[in-house]
Design a protein around this motif. Structure first.
Motif, PDB file in Angstrom:
ATOM      1  N   VAL A 103       3.627   7.305  36.203  1.00  0.00           N
ATOM      2  CA  VAL A 103       4.137   7.500  37.554  1.00  0.00           C
ATOM      3  C   VAL A 103       4.837   8.849  37.662  1.00  0.00           C
ATOM      4  N   ASP A 104       5.410   9.307  36.562  1.00  0.00           N
ATOM      5  CA  ASP A 104       6.128  10.583  36.583  1.00  0.00           C
ATOM      6  C   ASP A 104       5.186  11.783  36.591  1.00  0.00           C
ATOM      7  N   THR A 105       3.947  11.603  36.151  1.00  0.00           N
ATOM      8  CA  THR A 105       3.023  12.733  36.082  1.00  0.00           C
ATOM      9  C   THR A 105       1.947  12.701  37.164  1.00  0.00           C
ATOM     10  N   ALA A 106       1.615  11.535  37.696  1.00  0.00           N
ATOM     11  CA  ALA A 106       0.585  11.441  38.728  1.00  0.00           C
ATOM     12  C   ALA A 106       1.128  11.948  40.063  1.00  0.00           C
ATOM     13  N   ALA A 107       0.264  12.548  40.850  1.00  0.00           N
ATOM     14  CA  ALA A 107       0.673  13.096  42.144  1.00  0.00           C
ATOM     15  C   ALA A 107       0.956  11.976  43.146  1.00  0.00           C
ATOM     16  N   PHE A 108       1.871  12.255  44.072  1.00  0.00           N
ATOM     17  CA  PHE A 108       2.190  11.365  45.196  1.00  0.00           C
ATOM     18  C   PHE A 108       2.616   9.963  44.748  1.00  0.00           C
ATOM     19  N   SER A 109       3.242   9.872  43.568  1.00  0.00           N
ATOM     20  CA  SER A 109       3.709   8.575  43.083  1.00  0.00           C
ATOM     21  C   SER A 109       4.908   8.100  43.902  1.00  0.00           C
ATOM     22  N   ILE A 110       5.065   6.776  43.950  1.00  0.00           N
ATOM     23  CA  ILE A 110       6.161   6.164  44.701  1.00  0.00           C
ATOM     24  C   ILE A 110       6.875   5.173  43.783  1.00  0.00           C
ATOM     25  N   GLY A 111       8.202   5.116  43.900  1.00  0.00           N
ATOM     26  CA  GLY A 111       8.977   4.216  43.052  1.00  0.00           C
ATOM     27  C   GLY A 111       8.631   2.759  43.286  1.00  0.00           C
ATOM     28  N   THR A 112       8.869   2.267  44.508  1.00  0.00           N
ATOM     29  CA  THR A 112       8.583   0.873  44.851  1.00  0.00           C
ATOM     30  C   THR A 112       7.939   0.803  46.224  1.00  0.00           C
ATOM     31  N   ILE A 113       6.851   0.075  46.313  1.00  0.00           N
ATOM     32  CA  ILE A 113       6.248  -0.243  47.610  1.00  0.00           C
ATOM     33  C   ILE A 113       6.439  -1.732  47.839  1.00  0.00           C
ATOM     34  N   GLN A 114       7.095  -2.060  48.943  1.00  0.00           N
ATOM     35  CA  GLN A 114       7.329  -3.459  49.304  1.00  0.00           C
ATOM     36  C   GLN A 114       6.614  -3.751  50.616  1.00  0.00           C
ATOM     37  N   VAL A 115       5.690  -4.709  50.579  1.00  0.00           N
ATOM     38  CA  VAL A 115       4.993  -5.143  51.788  1.00  0.00           C
ATOM     39  C   VAL A 115       5.692  -6.411  52.269  1.00  0.00           C
ATOM     40  N   ASN A 116       6.334  -6.314  53.415  1.00  0.00           N
ATOM     41  CA  ASN A 116       7.178  -7.403  53.893  1.00  0.00           C
ATOM     42  C   ASN A 116       6.376  -8.634  54.316  1.00  0.00           C
ATOM     43  N   THR A 117       7.080  -9.728  54.493  1.00  0.00           N
ATOM     44  CA  THR A 117       6.477 -10.991  54.912  1.00  0.00           C
ATOM     45  C   THR A 117       5.657 -10.802  56.183  1.00  0.00           C
ATOM     46  N   GLY A 118       4.393 -11.213  56.125  1.00  0.00           N
ATOM     47  CA  GLY A 118       3.525 -11.150  57.294  1.00  0.00           C
ATOM     48  C   GLY A 118       2.889  -9.808  57.549  1.00  0.00           C
ATOM     49  N   ALA A 119       3.284  -8.767  56.814  1.00  0.00           N
ATOM     50  CA  ALA A 119       2.717  -7.437  57.040  1.00  0.00           C
ATOM     51  C   ALA A 119       1.343  -7.323  56.394  1.00  0.00           C
ATOM     52  N   SER A 120       0.497  -6.471  56.973  1.00  0.00           N
ATOM     53  CA  SER A 120      -0.850  -6.239  56.457  1.00  0.00           C
ATOM     54  C   SER A 120      -1.088  -4.738  56.374  1.00  0.00           C
ATOM     55  N   VAL A 121      -1.549  -4.267  55.199  1.00  0.00           N
ATOM     56  CA  VAL A 121      -1.686  -2.832  54.957  1.00  0.00           C
ATOM     57  C   VAL A 121      -3.076  -2.530  54.412  1.00  0.00           C
ATOM     58  N   ARG A 122      -3.719  -1.507  54.988  1.00  0.00           N
ATOM     59  CA  ARG A 122      -4.999  -0.997  54.497  1.00  0.00           C
ATOM     60  C   ARG A 122      -4.747   0.289  53.717  1.00  0.00           C
ATOM     61  N   PHE A 123      -5.120   0.316  52.442  1.00  0.00           N
ATOM     62  CA  PHE A 123      -5.048   1.532  51.641  1.00  0.00           C
ATOM     63  C   PHE A 123      -6.411   2.212  51.713  1.00  0.00           C
ATOM     64  N   VAL A 124      -6.429   3.466  52.180  1.00  0.00           N
ATOM     65  CA  VAL A 124      -7.691   4.160  52.427  1.00  0.00           C
ATOM     66  C   VAL A 124      -7.620   5.578  51.867  1.00  0.00           C
ATOM     67  N   ASP A 125      -8.777   6.225  51.803  1.00  0.00           N
ATOM     68  CA  ASP A 125      -8.873   7.638  51.423  1.00  0.00           C
ATOM     69  C   ASP A 125      -9.820   8.316  52.403  1.00  0.00           C
ATOM     70  N   THR A 126      -9.249   8.912  53.446  1.00  0.00           N
ATOM     71  CA  THR A 126     -10.054   9.586  54.468  1.00  0.00           C
ATOM     72  C   THR A 126      -9.787  11.081  54.517  1.00  0.00           C
ATOM     73  N   PHE A 127      -8.898  11.560  53.628  1.00  0.00           N
ATOM     74  CA  PHE A 127      -8.532  12.976  53.621  1.00  0.00           C
ATOM     75  C   PHE A 127      -8.445  13.454  52.181  1.00  0.00           C
ATOM     76  N   ASP A 128      -8.988  14.632  51.909  1.00  0.00           N
ATOM     77  CA  ASP A 128      -8.947  15.200  50.563  1.00  0.00           C
ATOM     78  C   ASP A 128      -7.653  15.990  50.405  1.00  0.00           C
ATOM     79  N   ASN A 129      -6.709  15.436  49.632  1.00  0.00           N
ATOM     80  CA  ASN A 129      -5.406  16.079  49.474  1.00  0.00           C
ATOM     81  C   ASN A 129      -5.406  17.210  48.460  1.00  0.00           C
ATOM     82  N   ASP A 130      -6.443  17.308  47.636  1.00  0.00           N
ATOM     83  CA  ASP A 130      -6.487  18.328  46.592  1.00  0.00           C
ATOM     84  C   ASP A 130      -7.421  19.449  47.020  1.00  0.00           C
TER      85      ASP A 130
END
Length: 360
Positions: A103-130
């Motif tokens: 996590v310390d070496t990979a780009a755009f790392s995040i400490g903690t991601i919490q998805v709250n009760t009832g929430a819905s999240v789509r993880f996508v890749d539609t943009f080239d960040n590199d």
């Protein structure tokens, strides 16, 4: 934005006609609440100190072009939308977390991601960040990923991984939380120790129905690993298995002369010039993890190990995701002999070991 605690965010500005890039910096025990979407675009600087949190109800649109300006490794990101949220991943997919990918070496790392009760999240890749990946085929899938220390999925939450990998050190998933992988998308939890490759045994004469190699290499001492055999190029009619693979099962000791499994009381009958028993393993569907250092050279046999075939043997450590090719060791290539050599020659009632020459 909750300003009850110190949060510092500077907007666009200019000095002597030069536009300064935007900054979003959370310090102390800062808390940020964004009721809409958050867009990071271009060379934006975004950093979070330990104890800070960001509650996001809309989309996370990461179009940042400079990962060195992004540091959320100590941030608690809370995703709490009432409608489906979109999360744009941005790190180059380097494979599962390991001794070298962290996590310390990979780009755009995040400490903690919490998805709250009832929430819905789509993880996508539609943009080239590199920018170094010019021409990247976003339709190919699993080019970019998200790395996180801790992933928390509360009751009734759902995440969908649309052709992206989400790598987490730890996972706290409620019983009713749902993970939906699409395409090559996958949630991979835990770190993957590097497995050393198995080695050829130069003392073994090529065989036609066995693969012989040193499984207990020193680099894997104390590490439980499984061994995968891939059928690379088999002669007809066995070529229907080309490209498929199987796992090496638990070995047993087999007597050289009698062929008995498990050495009987008193040991096997003596054999001139070599050991009276040797470890043999069959191929199976599921991986068998063990510390192979006690076994040394093993002999693997199966209906698909045939004369004149080419095979690849790889090791993978326990805890590593077996669907990720990057988790496997370098392959040892082995080819079975087209003919078998039983002995180097017999004189009277005594025969010498095989010498690699078929001269009967």
């Amino acid at each position: 934005m909750d300003n009850s605690l110190p949060v510092f965010c500077s907007a666009f500005g200019s000095v002597a006609g030069i536009v300064r890039p935007p900054k979003l910096i959370a310090r102390g025990a800062g808390k940020i609440t964004v009721q809409g979407s958050l867009l990071l675009d271009g060379p934006v600087e975004s950093r979070a100190e330990p104890g800070t949190s960001l509650a996001l109800q809309g989309d996370f649109i990461n179009r940042s072009s400079n990962p060195e300006l992004f540091d959320w490794r100590d941030l608690l990101l809370i995703l709490s939308g009432t409608t489906v949220q979109t999360f744009e991943v941005g790190a180059n997919d380097l494979g599962q977390l390991s001794d070298t990918v962290t996590v310390d070496t990979a780009a755009f790392s995040i400490g903690t991601i919490q998805v709250n009760t009832g929430a819905s999240v789509r993880f996508v890749d539609t943009f080239d960040n590199d920018p170094d990946n010019a021409g990247q085929d976003l339709n190919a899938g699993c080019n970019e990923a998200q790395y996180v220390r801790n992933l928390i999925l509360q009751d009734g939450s759902a995440i969908t991984l649309e052709n992206v990998h989400l790598y987490a050190e730890t996972l706290d998933q409620a019983p009713t939380a749902v993970v939906n992988p699409l395409g090559c998308g996958q949630l991979v939890v835990g770190t993957c120790p590097a497995a050393a490759p198995v080695e050829a045994d130069p003392t073994i004469v090529p065989q036609n129905r066995y693969l012989a190699f040193v499984a207990g290499v020193s680099g894997n001492a104390g590490l439980n690993v499984a061994l995968r055999v891939t059928f690379e190029n088999l002669p007809a009619p066995f070529d229907v298995f080309n490209g498929q693979s199987a796992w090496v099962g638990e070995p047993v000791l087999k007597c050289e002369n009698s062929g008995q499994d498990n050495v009987p009381p008193g040991g096997c009958a003596p054999v001139t010039g070599r050991e009276d028993s040797f470890p043999v393993a069959l191929l199976q569907c599921d991986p068998f993890y063990t510390d192979w250092s006690a076994w040394g050279t093993i002999h693997v046999t199966d209906d698909r190990i045939v004369p004149g075939g080419s095979y690849a043997v790889q090791a993978i450590a326990e805890g590593c995701e077996t669907t990720l090719e990057g988790n496997f060791s370098t392959a040892l290539s082995l080819t079975t002999a087209s003919f078998g050599d039983v002995t180097g020659g017999c004189t009277g009632g005594s025969c010498s070991p095989p010498d690699g020459s078929v001269d009967v």
